[in-house]
Write an enzyme that holds these catalytic residues in place. Sequence first.
Site, mmCIF file in Angstrom:
data_model
loop_
_atom_site.group_PDB
_atom_site.id
_atom_site.type_symbol
_atom_site.label_atom_id
_atom_site.label_comp_id
_atom_site.label_asym_id
_atom_site.label_seq_id
_atom_site.Cartn_x
_atom_site.Cartn_y
_atom_site.Cartn_z
ATOM 1 N N ARG A 84 53.919 31.477 45.833
ATOM 2 C CA ARG A 84 54.844 31.876 44.820
ATOM 3 C C ARG A 84 54.023 32.507 43.802
ATOM 4 N NH1 ARG A 84 55.967 25.744 45.249
ATOM 5 N NH2 ARG A 84 58.257 25.773 46.263
ATOM 6 N N GLU A 85 53.451 33.704 44.293
ATOM 7 C CA GLU A 85 52.704 34.658 43.288
ATOM 8 C C GLU A 85 53.652 35.558 42.516
ATOM 9 O OE1 GLU A 85 52.648 34.734 46.645
ATOM 10 O OE2 GLU A 85 50.680 33.749 47.429
ATOM 11 N N GLU A 130 49.280 22.650 42.244
ATOM 12 C CA GLU A 130 48.582 23.329 41.489
ATOM 13 C C GLU A 130 49.243 24.492 40.580
ATOM 14 O OE1 GLU A 130 45.111 24.763 43.877
ATOM 15 O OE2 GLU A 130 45.240 26.883 43.031
ATOM 16 N N GLU A 162 44.915 33.378 37.414
ATOM 17 C CA GLU A 162 43.620 33.831 37.942
ATOM 18 C C GLU A 162 43.334 35.349 37.476
ATOM 19 O OE1 GLU A 162 43.218 33.972 42.312
ATOM 20 O OE2 GLU A 162 43.502 31.673 42.231
ATOM 21 N N GLY A 175 42.606 45.641 46.185
ATOM 22 C CA GLY A 175 42.721 44.996 47.589
ATOM 23 C C GLY A 175 41.406 45.000 48.298
ATOM 24 N N ASN A 228 50.272 31.315 40.112
ATOM 25 C CA ASN A 228 51.014 30.795 41.289
ATOM 26 C C ASN A 228 51.414 29.287 41.140
ATOM 27 O OD1 ASN A 228 51.870 30.511 43.908
ATOM 28 N ND2 ASN A 228 49.963 31.169 45.008
ATOM 29 N N TRP A 253 38.423 40.734 48.397
ATOM 30 C CA TRP A 253 39.868 41.092 48.272
ATOM 31 C C TRP A 253 40.269 41.420 46.858
ATOM 32 C CZ3 TRP A 253 42.550 37.744 44.790
ATOM 33 C CH2 TRP A 253 41.860 36.740 44.724
ATOM 34 N N HIS A 270 47.147 36.945 37.810
ATOM 35 C CA HIS A 270 47.809 36.253 38.939
ATOM 36 C C HIS A 270 48.071 34.905 38.617
ATOM 37 C CE1 HIS A 270 47.726 35.750 43.512
ATOM 38 N NE2 HIS A 270 47.543 34.304 42.951
ATOM 39 N N ASP A 288 48.381 27.876 38.497
ATOM 40 C CA ASP A 288 47.130 28.800 38.592
ATOM 41 C C ASP A 288 47.400 30.077 37.634
ATOM 42 O OD1 ASP A 288 45.546 27.907 40.525
ATOM 43 O OD2 ASP A 288 46.958 28.950 42.334
HETATM 44 C C1 LIG Z 1 42.907 47.766 38.917
HETATM 45 O O1 LIG Z 1 43.455 49.099 38.620
HETATM 46 C C2 LIG Z 1 44.426 49.698 39.584
HETATM 47 C C3 LIG Z 1 44.443 50.990 39.127
HETATM 48 O O2 LIG Z 1 44.813 51.282 37.686
HETATM 49 C C4 LIG Z 1 45.622 48.716 39.439
HETATM 50 O O3 LIG Z 1 46.660 49.373 40.336
HETATM 51 C C5 LIG Z 1 45.202 47.380 39.745
HETATM 52 O O4 LIG Z 1 46.524 46.639 39.634
HETATM 53 C C6 LIG Z 1 44.009 46.742 38.935
HETATM 54 N N1 LIG Z 1 43.596 45.522 39.345
HETATM 55 C C7 LIG Z 1 43.220 44.943 40.337
HETATM 56 C C8 LIG Z 1 42.760 43.503 40.410
HETATM 57 O O5 LIG Z 1 43.048 45.537 41.103
#
Ligand SMILES: *[C@@H]1O[C@H](CO)[C@@H](O)[C@H](O)[C@H]1NC(C)=O
Length: 285
Positions: A126-127, A98, A102, A196, A117, A192, A115, A100
Amino acid sequence: MGVSKLVLSTLFLATLVVTSNANFNDEFDITFGDGRARILNNGEDLTLSLDKYSGSGFRSKNEYLFGKIDMQIKLVPGNSAGSVTTYYLSSMGSAHDEIDFEFLGNVTGQPYTLHTNVFAQGKGNREQQFHLWFDPTEDFHTYSILWNPQRIVFSVDGIPIREFKNMESKGVSFPKDQPMRVYSSLWNADDWATQGGRVKADWSKAPFTASFKAYKAEACVWAWGTSSCGSVSSPTSTSDWLNQELDSASLERMNWVQKNYMIYNYCADVQRFPQGLPTECSQSS
Ligand SMILES: *[C@@H]1O[C@H](CO)[C@@H](O)[C@H](O)[C@H]1NC(C)=O
């Protein structure tokens, strides 16, 4: 490696095609989403949408064994938190390969995370992640995957952001034996994806829509029983991409991106790999 040697060494049956701005009706099947994926303008454009109930997706009719594919994408604007737009190559089966891209959405005004991989023989981890040097929701931008027997290169608007070299000679698997399809989807990953998982999708703003156009594939199409990859069906086409490497100007641009826009690199994550970084990390990968 020349084309004829390539054919001999891998024994696959395929045919070389060059498509310029392919028609979505001809090249893709909608895979899910119950009307949320729409092919428009006689096949020139495609949109995916996501609401509380479902996302949507499509995949290429063809399977490829090596290729250079380009897609122009305009990502979900505004508050795209919780959404993930994918664009990737994948083979079937358990020990799959794969490649990727994303795009992880964010709240209004905060950057998307791109993202990437690479999986070979079922093994990923392998991100590498990036922010972009432009707002990817304002306009279409070209996202490309070059996949040839020596390397995989991810590019954005023609600027390489990541290279994964064939290091089989050092015992690292490389995707080269399994044909892959192109897939794309828009789906909800608010458990996620954004910051996060702390930021959830705002369904009052749904449906969320991402747009696609100008798909191009110079590729070896996997087709049982037909001609081999070296037989060029179109007299004007070339297969330069099969041997393409990054010249010094491209490497310089890639370094610029990695220095200024890379936000995560598995090859720098020593805590994650206490037994030592993966083998491919010992050279730029
Ligand atoms: C969303 O914004 C925050 C703050 O700028 C950043 O740290 C983060 O990498 C961005 N992307 C995601 C997917 O959270």
